[in-house]
Design a protein around this motif. Sequence first.
Motif, PDB file in Angstrom:
ATOM      1  N   SER A  92       4.254  -2.497   0.044  1.00  0.00           N
ATOM      2  CA  SER A  92       5.261  -2.381   1.224  1.00  0.00           C
ATOM      3  C   SER A  92       5.430  -1.183   2.054  1.00  0.00           C
ATOM      4  CB  SER A  92       6.751  -3.148   0.752  1.00  0.00           C
ATOM      5  OG  SER A  92       7.193  -2.485  -0.225  1.00  0.00           O
ATOM      6  N   LEU A  93       5.212  -0.168   1.198  1.00  0.00           N
ATOM      7  CA  LEU A  93       5.322   1.166   1.715  1.00  0.00           C
ATOM      8  C   LEU A  93       4.009   1.690   2.610  1.00  0.00           C
ATOM      9  CD1 LEU A  93       7.373   3.032  -0.865  1.00  0.00           C
ATOM     10  CD2 LEU A  93       8.142   1.699   1.052  1.00  0.00           C
TER      11      LEU A  93
ATOM     12  N   GLU B 297       1.070   6.257   8.725  1.00  0.00           N
ATOM     13  CA  GLU B 297       2.158   5.480   8.527  1.00  0.00           C
ATOM     14  C   GLU B 297       2.072   3.953   8.263  1.00  0.00           C
ATOM     15  OE1 GLU B 297       5.129   6.752   8.962  1.00  0.00           O
ATOM     16  OE2 GLU B 297       4.157   8.772   9.603  1.00  0.00           O
ATOM     17  N   GLN B 298       0.556   3.414   7.994  1.00  0.00           N
ATOM     18  CA  GLN B 298       0.270   2.345   7.970  1.00  0.00           C
ATOM     19  C   GLN B 298       0.483   1.753   6.526  1.00  0.00           C
ATOM     20  OE1 GLN B 298      -4.494   2.980   7.993  1.00  0.00           O
ATOM     21  NE2 GLN B 298      -4.114   0.898   7.834  1.00  0.00           N
ATOM     22  N   GLU B 299       0.874   0.513   6.229  1.00  0.00           N
ATOM     23  CA  GLU B 299       0.968   0.068   4.884  1.00  0.00           C
ATOM     24  C   GLU B 299      -0.213   0.290   4.190  1.00  0.00           C
ATOM     25  OE1 GLU B 299       3.110  -3.417   6.486  1.00  0.00           O
ATOM     26  OE2 GLU B 299       4.504  -1.812   7.066  1.00  0.00           O
TER      27      GLU B 299
ATOM     28  N   ARG C 232      -1.268  -1.741   1.794  1.00  0.00           N
ATOM     29  CA  ARG C 232      -1.732  -2.904   1.612  1.00  0.00           C
ATOM     30  C   ARG C 232      -3.067  -3.110   2.583  1.00  0.00           C
ATOM     31  NH1 ARG C 232       3.208  -5.949   2.007  1.00  0.00           N
ATOM     32  NH2 ARG C 232       4.105  -5.486   4.105  1.00  0.00           N
ATOM     33  N   GLU C 233      -3.034  -2.232   3.657  1.00  0.00           N
ATOM     34  CA  GLU C 233      -3.893  -2.663   4.707  1.00  0.00           C
ATOM     35  C   GLU C 233      -5.397  -2.064   4.153  1.00  0.00           C
ATOM     36  OE1 GLU C 233      -3.659  -4.033   7.795  1.00  0.00           O
ATOM     37  OE2 GLU C 233      -1.445  -4.795   7.423  1.00  0.00           O
ATOM     38  N   LEU C 234      -5.306  -1.320   3.402  1.00  0.00           N
ATOM     39  CA  LEU C 234      -6.475  -0.537   2.920  1.00  0.00           C
ATOM     40  C   LEU C 234      -7.610  -1.304   1.956  1.00  0.00           C
ATOM     41  CD1 LEU C 234      -4.988   3.044   2.115  1.00  0.00           C
ATOM     42  CD2 LEU C 234      -5.967   2.319   4.198  1.00  0.00           C
TER      43      LEU C 234
ATOM     44  N   SER D 211      -3.889   5.554   9.837  1.00  0.00           N
ATOM     45  CA  SER D 211      -2.695   6.076  10.308  1.00  0.00           C
ATOM     46  C   SER D 211      -2.014   6.624   8.955  1.00  0.00           C
ATOM     47  CB  SER D 211      -1.879   5.697  11.122  1.00  0.00           C
ATOM     48  OG  SER D 211      -0.390   5.829  10.960  1.00  0.00           O
TER      49      SER D 211
END
Lengths: 359, 501
Positions: B347-348, B392-394, B396-398, B390
């Motif tokens: 979530s971070l 700042e993206q979470e 889990r998007e990676l 970014s």
Amino acid sequence: MSAGLTTTSTMNTSTKLQLFLIDNLIWVLVVVFFLLNAALTPRFASYGNIVNILYHSAIMSLLVLAQGLVLINGRLDLSIESTLGFAPGIAMLLSMRIMPGLVGPVTAIFVTLLIGAALGWFNGVCIAKLKINPLLQTLATMIMIRGILLFIFPFSLFPLSPVYRWAGAGRLPGNIPVAIPFILIVFAVLHVVLQHTPFGRKFVATGGNPRASYVSGINVERMTIYAFMLAGVLAAMSGLLAAGRQGSVSNAMGEGMVLLSFAGALMGGASLQGGTGTPVGMLGGALLLGMFSNALNLLGVGPSLIYASKGGLIFLALLLDRARMRRRSYLLHKEQVEALGIEGISIHKQDEKNRRKDT
Amino acid sequence: MYPGTVALQDVSLDVRRGETHGIIGKNGAGKTTLVGIVAGLVQPTAGTIIINGTEYTDLSRIVAKKERVAIVPQEPQMVQDCSVAENLFMPDFPTRGGGLFMDRARLHTLAEQIVAKGRLSIDVRAKAGDLGIGMQQILLMLKASYVERAEIIILDEAFSSLSKNEETLFFEIMRDKKAEGCTILHISHRIDELLEVCDRMTVLRDGRAVATVRRDEVDKEKLSALIVGPLGLAGAAQAAPAPAAAAAPEQSPAANTPVLSVRGLSAAESYIDISFDVHHNEILGIAGLMGSGRTEILKSIYGMLPFDSGQIQLHGKPVRFSGPADALRHKVAYLPEDRDGEGLIASLSVKNNLVLSALRRICSGPFVSSQPETQLAHELAAGLELKFASLEQEVRELSGGNRQKVVAAKVMSTRPDVYLLDEPTKGIDIAAKAVLLRIIKQELAPGAAVVLTSPGLEELMQICDRILILHNGRLLGSIPRAEFREDLLYAAIQGQEVPLS
């Protein structure tokens, strides 16, 4: 900077604006709701009514913050509504009946907060060290201390000393209730602590994934105990404001408020999974709840229907939150696809669909 | 299964009625994907499956079940709170009253008959959760055999959790089914086991079927050679990239006090009497099969798991860490094998994950100051060639490979003296793997001692100075870089006697 590495600064302005609005959705809602009512509801936008909304939201907002912090830590706390009554109740009992010489009104304020901290510590230790389920632990505490309160307070205790009442009932120049700057300071301090101190970072991380936080060297048990202690202190503060406002302490203080504390915190960006949410967001959640009932009140809607409408509002907020998360994840994914030069929008449209299935 | 990778390529395989057909290959060779396709759990991108003359381009689990294909998975999946009998018949319980009510009496009688067929003496009313993993595995085999009456049974490493006795019981059920004319597809990475039960076996390597052989055509050595391939036989010199091999002599570990030394470490049921030293500037590999105790040893050193006896020394001084926080204070860092469970906080943001273990370094006064924070995050990201939209993206998007790099960067940010890296290359694509291995070799090792485990031997052979052989929780030997040979290492981690130094 190496190839393929982009930063926020290269994002286009529209995406940045969208992300900003999405991340602060609750405040967008607060503003929209305010403007809408200012136009439609008579007397809504008057200075007096705005102060009134803030004043009436103060007590609930502290309870929302208390719940929100525990939710960020990945737990929940039912007992805060009993603490709200118990802490000022016991403090006033000591101050007015048992040892009036020893516990003056200023000491009583400290005693109130201390009782909140102690109850939070008890919950936290049982949950972090003894691994008791938070729902059950705080349910037990909630019933226990409410029961004690009912036992020792078959009556209301009043009048309270003006010093003890100052935070809840005092007025500053311009007829501004002390409670308003009081809660704004509390929210600001906790916001800074959570976002900008190592403690805050570790606190939020613990809620996001306790196991990974433990492996990263964070004392996760301590973080959980702090979460419940903070919740206890905030609930006690809330009780201080409530007692001050009504000028007495009684055994029914706070009853039924815990459910709405969840609502405010969840609307403010917290989730039951933990690791998300900010105090500023939660203030927004609490204000939206407050404005909502105020507006319905002015429109002449009865209290029962207001309560029901609040339920509807919560449901709407939850739906909006799902849409928000989807849009956010879509924007970031699109950004990533563009940044890395991966071919074809069609791919991420497909991806987006799969993502929806997952969540 | 893993995005961006090809798990299987142009594999053709024919299995005859009534035979027990083995499928063997190293980790990542494509075994599980292949049988997943046959069982209807994974959809193939191309190719056909023909069962008894009917042709399918993809098979759903329901169609597979209709064709009487059953799978016994590696991890037994039973409903722990339901009884043995209920688990055996789920979801098609015997019923009465026109299908409205469960017929408990008949359920128990039928279940008892089935349990008897497996020569087991267990109470069918007992909760499944009260049985051991091995026993649950046997029950699943019985379910596939006699409840689903499968004609094709797929065993996906079904033996990995069995004890010696349970294995015997399992073999007997297999023998019974074989006598009935049932076809069995048996996946394993244990050579002995395959040679014992299979008629024929197909060897997979890097997603391709390289050979199908009869049992009487091969022995252990020949089969190992097929599994690791010609490159593996060629030895370390070719397998390792040239620069690393050339650099090896001058980077040889210092002969002084080891940074970390482990003496006689034992933990009941995980590993016994483990001793080794790691020096500054050395990469020590631990090679062993799943369940050999690799992870447990590293976690015990890091203070996450208790150990019963033995000693850990850091710079010659005995230590025993009370937990990860304590280990990190002593400059020992651990990269967990379970990336999403133990490595990341989903979530971070990417940034918050990267700097989480180095918060003290980026503080001014009581606050985390944002400029040094962003700078540190950028340095870490650039060092690992992390790709993201970014900071700042979470996280889990990676993608998986990039998530792994975030975990690695977080571990690196603590600047430890000892790196305990537990399968850092697990489940990531080839490009990301190459980057990580290079960074371990070039960036981490020069300033620290590195202990590394990996599911694949090639990776260990590429960058390790020494490889320890771990089998069933015991260290069988230590092999210096000059003597690396994939076929011998492969045999050694199976517990076979090989000439080790």
